[in-house]
Design an enzyme around this catalytic site. Structure first.
Site, PDB file in Angstrom:
ATOM      1  N   ASN A 157       4.684  -2.497   3.134  1.00 44.94           N
ATOM      2  CA  ASN A 157       3.377  -3.007   2.732  1.00 44.94           C
ATOM      3  C   ASN A 157       2.574  -3.577   3.898  1.00 44.94           C
ATOM      4  O   ASN A 157       1.346  -3.625   3.843  1.00 44.94           O
ATOM      5  CB  ASN A 157       3.530  -4.079   1.647  1.00 44.94           C
ATOM      6  CG  ASN A 157       4.345  -5.268   2.113  1.00 44.94           C
ATOM      7  OD1 ASN A 157       5.460  -5.119   2.609  1.00 44.94           O
ATOM      8  ND2 ASN A 157       3.804  -6.460   1.963  1.00 44.94           N
ATOM      9  N   GLN A 217       4.019   0.805  -2.585  1.00 49.76           N
ATOM     10  CA  GLN A 217       2.977   1.358  -1.726  1.00 49.76           C
ATOM     11  C   GLN A 217       3.042   2.880  -1.618  1.00 49.76           C
ATOM     12  O   GLN A 217       2.143   3.491  -1.042  1.00 49.76           O
ATOM     13  CB  GLN A 217       3.092   0.748  -0.323  1.00 49.76           C
ATOM     14  CG  GLN A 217       2.957  -0.759  -0.271  1.00 49.76           C
ATOM     15  CD  GLN A 217       1.543  -1.242  -0.515  1.00 49.76           C
ATOM     16  OE1 GLN A 217       0.579  -0.470  -0.423  1.00 49.76           O
ATOM     17  NE2 GLN A 217       1.406  -2.518  -0.837  1.00 49.76           N
ATOM     18  N   SER A 277       3.864  -0.684  -9.178  1.00 47.95           N
ATOM     19  CA  SER A 277       2.848  -1.622  -9.653  1.00 47.95           C
ATOM     20  C   SER A 277       1.543  -0.882  -9.898  1.00 47.95           C
ATOM     21  O   SER A 277       1.140  -0.049  -9.086  1.00 47.95           O
ATOM     22  CB  SER A 277       2.630  -2.728  -8.615  1.00 47.95           C
ATOM     23  OG  SER A 277       1.641  -3.642  -9.028  1.00 47.95           O
ATOM     24  N   CYS A 303       0.624 -11.418  -0.135  1.00 50.69           N
ATOM     25  CA  CYS A 303       1.587 -12.224  -0.876  1.00 50.69           C
ATOM     26  C   CYS A 303       2.028 -13.447  -0.088  1.00 50.69           C
ATOM     27  O   CYS A 303       2.507 -14.422  -0.652  1.00 50.69           O
ATOM     28  CB  CYS A 303       2.816 -11.382  -1.236  1.00 50.69           C
ATOM     29  SG  CYS A 303       2.378  -9.855  -2.076  1.00 50.69           S
TER      30      CYS A 303
END
Length: 376
Positions: free
Chosen positions: A157, A185, A202, A322
């Site tokens: 990521n 990703q 996700s 994050c």
């Protein structure tokens, strides 16, 4: 006079919601006047069954981009999916207690593995080279007969590097261990490891809504639930599903599949444009084994915190969203062996389907001008 929206180059943090995903969600956001669209998909009446059918359509759309022979378990996002994959399978893996992962993994994996280590499991974290890639000989030596699970990210990521996940899955299986892939990703963009036992994804990283993710689980892999309650979602994830979020996720997956070649060509072209305009910057991590929509770059003597403040016209990042605000240096760039000054002078540019060449060029001009003002 209205301030123009910044050029968005932070696709690794999140992606713009696809119009098709929004359209798929709208019927399930509810219309109280007509008593439609807001029923509980776990209810037995006709409205509930219609909502449940929408959930299953979405499940099939997401599964269509996965390897055959598995099932989709909806979660609140990839963090929960990774926790479910790690903690949920280890309950049934005794007497095996060893976990093998990589130093550049997302915090959702690293922190969960550290927690598991504090609860009696053995943790082995593999280093990476200066290119960000794991050494397979070191992995072979670490993955042994007492290994329960190997966890590895497909596309990093922060630096976009693609790990040799197929080879890692083979090593895991040769030792009798399971393989968990963080494909957040990479899902919908690059080939998935067909030998994986579990794959976490996700929605909001593929132009779907936030608040929903999934864990793909290969048939025959036993998992214990993390959340107990009504036994919804195949007994693995109690709680009421949102048909709207599921529908948006499904539509985003369907579009990713249908646009795969066009998106890949567009992103590759954007990468070449960016590399031309950032020719004086150094790329962090392998440029060959990389998803082209992620460029992590450093410029000597640059103060990135100041750069982010100076370049208000571009939305970009100094690392993982994050971990933003934590004050900690990037554990990914540190794992590559970069000295602290290069870690502090690195930025991440992320682009994709809705980014234009003009936006890349204008962003490069703004970032380079501000960097030049700093470094001379």
């Amino acid at each position: 006079m209205a301030i123009p929206a910044p050029i968005y180059l932070d696709y690794q943090a999140t992606t713009p919601l696809a119009p098709e995903a929004l359209a798929a969600m709208q019927p399930w956001l509810g219309d109280p006047a007509s008593n439609t669209g807001w029923a509980n998909p776990h209810s037995a009446h006709s409205a509930g069954r219609k909502a449940a059918a929408a959930v299953e359509v979405a499940r099939d759309q997401i599964a269509a981009l996965m390897p055959p022979g598995g099932r989709i378990v909806f979660t609140s996002g990839a963090t929960e999916a990774l926790n479910l994959g790690l903690r949920g399978v280890l309950a049934g893996q005794a007497p095996r207690r060893k976990i093998v992962t990589i130093a550049t993994e997302h915090a959702a994996v690293i922190d969960t593995c550290v927690w598991l280590e504090s609860h009696g499991h053995d943790l082995h974290i593999l280093p990476v080279g200066s290119d960000g890639l794991v050494d397979l000989d070191q992995a072979r030596g670490a993955i042994s007969g007492d290994t329960a699970i190997v966890a590895a990210m497909l596309v990093n990521n922060e630096i976009g590097v693609i790990q040799p996940v197929d080879a890692l899955a083979d090593l895991a299986h040769a030792a009798g261990a399971l393989f968990l892939c963080d494909a957040v990703q990479g899902y919908g963009r690059v080939p998935l490891p067909h030998a994986a036992d579990m794959i976490a994804i996700s929605a909001h990283k593929i132009h779907g809504p936030k608040g929903i993710g999934a864990l793909w689980v290969r048939e025959g892999v036993a998992i214990e639930p993390l959340i107990h309650g009504g036994g919804q979602e195949q007994g693995l994830r109690s709680g009421t599903l949102s048909p709207a979020l599921c529908a948006g996720f499904g539509a985003a997956a369907r579009v990713a599949g249908s646009r795969h070649q066009d998106d890949a060509a567009h992103v590759a072209m954007l990468q070449q444009t960016a590399l031309r305009h950032f020719a004086d910057w150094q790329v962090n991590g392998s440029l060959e084994h990389r998803y082209p929509g992620n460029l992590n770059l450093h410029c000597p003597r640059l103060d990135v915190s100041r750069l982010l403040s100076d370049v208000r016209g571009v939305a970009f990042s100094a690392g993982s969203a994050c971990a933003s605000g934590s004050g900690r240096p990037s554990h990914v760039l540190t794992a590559l062996g970069l000295p602290s000054d290069k870690v502090r002078s690195s930025i991440r540019l992320g682009f994709g389907r809705y980014t234009t060449v003009d936006e890349i060029e204008r962003a490069a001009h703004l970032i380079n001008s501000a960097a030049m003002n700093q470094t001379g």
